[in-house]
Design a protein around this motif. Structure first.
Motif, short mmCIF file in Angstrom:
data_model
loop_
_atom_site.label_atom_id
_atom_site.label_comp_id
_atom_site.label_asym_id
_atom_site.label_seq_id
_atom_site.Cartn_x
_atom_site.Cartn_y
_atom_site.Cartn_z
N GLU A 124 -18.18 -10.85 -83.46
CA GLU A 124 -18.11 -12.17 -82.84
C GLU A 124 -17.90 -11.93 -81.34
O GLU A 124 -16.77 -11.73 -80.90
CB GLU A 124 -16.93 -12.97 -83.40
CG GLU A 124 -17.02 -13.25 -84.88
CD GLU A 124 -15.70 -13.74 -85.45
OE1 GLU A 124 -14.88 -14.26 -84.66
OE2 GLU A 124 -15.49 -13.59 -86.66
N PRO A 125 -18.96 -11.91 -80.57
CA PRO A 125 -18.81 -11.61 -79.14
C PRO A 125 -17.89 -12.64 -78.46
O PRO A 125 -18.18 -13.84 -78.48
CB PRO A 125 -20.24 -11.71 -78.60
CG PRO A 125 -21.11 -11.56 -79.80
CD PRO A 125 -20.35 -12.20 -80.92
N ILE A 126 -16.78 -12.18 -77.90
CA ILE A 126 -15.91 -13.11 -77.19
C ILE A 126 -16.61 -13.54 -75.89
O ILE A 126 -17.45 -12.83 -75.36
CB ILE A 126 -14.52 -12.52 -76.86
CG1 ILE A 126 -14.65 -11.30 -75.94
CG2 ILE A 126 -13.77 -12.20 -78.12
CD1 ILE A 126 -13.31 -10.86 -75.37
N LEU A 160 -13.66 -7.50 -70.59
CA LEU A 160 -14.82 -8.37 -70.33
C LEU A 160 -14.82 -8.85 -68.89
O LEU A 160 -15.87 -8.88 -68.23
CB LEU A 160 -14.80 -9.55 -71.29
CG LEU A 160 -15.95 -10.55 -71.15
CD1 LEU A 160 -17.30 -9.88 -71.42
CD2 LEU A 160 -15.76 -11.73 -72.09
N LEU A 161 -13.65 -9.23 -68.39
CA LEU A 161 -13.55 -9.65 -66.99
C LEU A 161 -13.89 -8.50 -66.05
O LEU A 161 -14.54 -8.69 -65.01
CB LEU A 161 -12.14 -10.18 -66.71
CG LEU A 161 -11.79 -11.51 -67.40
CD1 LEU A 161 -10.31 -11.80 -67.24
CD2 LEU A 161 -12.63 -12.66 -66.84
N ASP A 232 -21.79 -8.17 -75.27
CA ASP A 232 -23.10 -7.99 -75.87
C ASP A 232 -22.94 -7.46 -77.30
O ASP A 232 -21.83 -7.27 -77.80
CB ASP A 232 -23.98 -7.05 -75.02
CG ASP A 232 -23.35 -5.67 -74.84
OD1 ASP A 232 -22.59 -5.22 -75.73
OD2 ASP A 232 -23.63 -5.03 -73.81
N ALA A 233 -24.06 -7.20 -77.95
CA ALA A 233 -24.04 -6.80 -79.36
C ALA A 233 -23.46 -5.40 -79.58
O ALA A 233 -23.21 -5.01 -80.71
CB ALA A 233 -25.45 -6.87 -79.94
N ASN A 234 -23.25 -4.66 -78.50
CA ASN A 234 -22.72 -3.29 -78.63
C ASN A 234 -21.19 -3.26 -78.63
O ASN A 234 -20.59 -2.19 -78.56
CB ASN A 234 -23.24 -2.42 -77.48
CG ASN A 234 -24.74 -2.24 -77.53
OD1 ASN A 234 -25.30 -2.06 -78.60
ND2 ASN A 234 -25.40 -2.33 -76.39
N SER A 235 -20.58 -4.40 -78.78
CA SER A 235 -19.13 -4.47 -78.80
C SER A 235 -18.55 -3.62 -79.94
O SER A 235 -19.08 -3.61 -81.05
CB SER A 235 -18.67 -5.92 -78.99
OG SER A 235 -17.30 -5.98 -79.31
N PRO A 236 -17.45 -2.89 -79.68
CA PRO A 236 -16.82 -2.10 -80.74
C PRO A 236 -15.94 -2.94 -81.66
O PRO A 236 -15.31 -2.41 -82.57
CB PRO A 236 -15.97 -1.11 -79.93
CG PRO A 236 -15.59 -1.86 -78.71
CD PRO A 236 -16.78 -2.72 -78.38
N TYR A 237 -15.94 -4.24 -81.44
CA TYR A 237 -15.00 -5.11 -82.18
C TYR A 237 -15.66 -5.76 -83.40
O TYR A 237 -15.64 -6.97 -83.56
CB TYR A 237 -14.43 -6.17 -81.24
CG TYR A 237 -13.55 -5.60 -80.16
CD1 TYR A 237 -12.18 -5.49 -80.34
CD2 TYR A 237 -14.10 -5.15 -78.96
CE1 TYR A 237 -11.37 -4.95 -79.35
CE2 TYR A 237 -13.29 -4.60 -77.97
CZ TYR A 237 -11.93 -4.51 -78.16
OH TYR A 237 -11.14 -3.96 -77.19
N ALA A 238 -16.20 -4.93 -84.26
CA ALA A 238 -16.81 -5.46 -85.49
C ALA A 238 -15.71 -5.92 -86.45
O ALA A 238 -14.68 -5.27 -86.60
CB ALA A 238 -17.66 -4.39 -86.16
N ASN A 239 -15.94 -7.06 -87.09
CA ASN A 239 -15.01 -7.56 -88.10
C ASN A 239 -15.30 -6.86 -89.42
O ASN A 239 -16.45 -6.84 -89.88
CB ASN A 239 -15.15 -9.07 -88.26
CG ASN A 239 -14.46 -9.84 -87.15
OD1 ASN A 239 -13.70 -10.76 -87.39
ND2 ASN A 239 -14.71 -9.45 -85.89
N ASP A 240 -14.26 -6.32 -90.04
CA ASP A 240 -14.42 -5.45 -91.20
C ASP A 240 -13.76 -6.01 -92.45
O ASP A 240 -12.82 -6.82 -92.38
CB ASP A 240 -13.81 -4.07 -90.91
CG ASP A 240 -14.41 -3.40 -89.69
OD1 ASP A 240 -15.64 -3.45 -89.55
OD2 ASP A 240 -13.65 -2.83 -88.88
#
Length: 281
Positions: A124-126, A160-161, A232-240
């Motif tokens: 979920e891209p913040i 992100l900032l 972007d879609a390369n975020s390491p924050y995948a929901n598991d």
């Protein structure tokens, strides 16, 4: 003598009939015993704790498919998402689906959790949202920005900032944990307000902008496309999908993970959420 002969024949006839009947009954009984037993297919119930959007919606989408596979999926939504890890720890649920690895690692050691990832599902891209400006260039000196107050998402917001040139964090941050005190450059003298993640959408009228997780944007009925900028879609924050260590090999958990990362689910996510939720498989 004639009468005795007649009686004798009648007795023999009766014995023959009884014997034949006994043989038939015995054969019938034997056939019944040798016939294979018919057993109903056993259904296993799996309880999964989840955030309301999009997690519970995705789980409800796969319920019929799992039902066909003999798995009865029960989706458990709690008012306080912070209770989903304790619920897994105390075996009130079999798995939870609401968090990413940095968040889990930020609380696991302190709480004594021993969970493992059974499936990586979505990102979920913040994004940065505002009701007062239309671009980051409109941010004035001394602007106020609200960010999540939990360690992993706070770092995520600050990163992100930084990626958008608004601040610079000190070097050497490796554990996904940072606060505004770790900012070494802040040319616009931005002021930060740390807010509980679920309350960030409500803070929008009172600040110049806020970094908000997409699930809360969706729950608040805000268009995720209105983000001024986002990960972007390369975020390491995948929901598991998390389970207790050692239970990832349970057949019903493996089946859940398989269906949750199927092409049907990928299409469902893309069609329903667009840019707000990105499949991570």
């Amino acid at each position: 003598m004639v009468k005795k002969g007649i009686i004798f024949k009648m007795v023999v006839g009766i014995i023959g009939v009884v014997t034949a009947a006994s043989v038939l009954v015995a054969c019938s009984s034997s056939k019944k015993e040798s016939a294979p037993a018919v057993t109903a297919k056993t259904e296993v119930t799996v309880k999964v704790g989840a955030a309301l959007v999009p997690h519970a919606e995705i789980l409800n989408f796969i319920k019929p498919k799992l039902k066909q596979e003999g798995v009865n999926l029960e989706v458990v939504v709690l008012d306080d998402e912070a209770q989903l890890n304790p619920a897994l720890q105390t075996k009130q649920i079999d798995a939870n689906y609401f968090q990413h690895v940095p968040y889990y690692e930020s609380v696991a050691k302190e709480k004594g959790y021993s969970f493992v990832v059974a499936a990586k599902v979505h990102v979920e891209p913040i994004g940065f949202y505002s009701q007062k400006i239309k671009s980051k260039d409109e941010l004035k000196e001394g602007a106020t920005i609200a960010i999540p107050n939990n360690p992993s998402n706070e770092y995520r917001a600050l990163a992100l900032l930084q990626a958008n040139g608004l601040i610079k964090l000190k070097d050497g941050i490796v554990n996904f944990s940072a606060t505004p005190r770790d900012i070494v450059e802040n040319t616009k003298k931005i002021k930060f307000i740390e807010v509980e993640a679920a309350q960030l959408t409500r803070s929008l009228p009172d600040v110049d902008g806020a970094i908000i997780n997409t699930n809360f944007i969706l729950e608040a009925k805000i268009d995720p496309k209105s983000a001024i900028f986002r990960e972007d879609a390369n975020s390491p924050y995948a929901n598991d999908l998390y389970v207790r260590k050692g239970e990832e090999s349970r057949p019903e958990i493996k089946k859940l993970a398989e269906v949750l990362t199927s092409p049907d689910v990928k299409k469902f996510i893309q069609d329903k959420y667009g840019v707000a939720v990105v499949p991570a498989f």
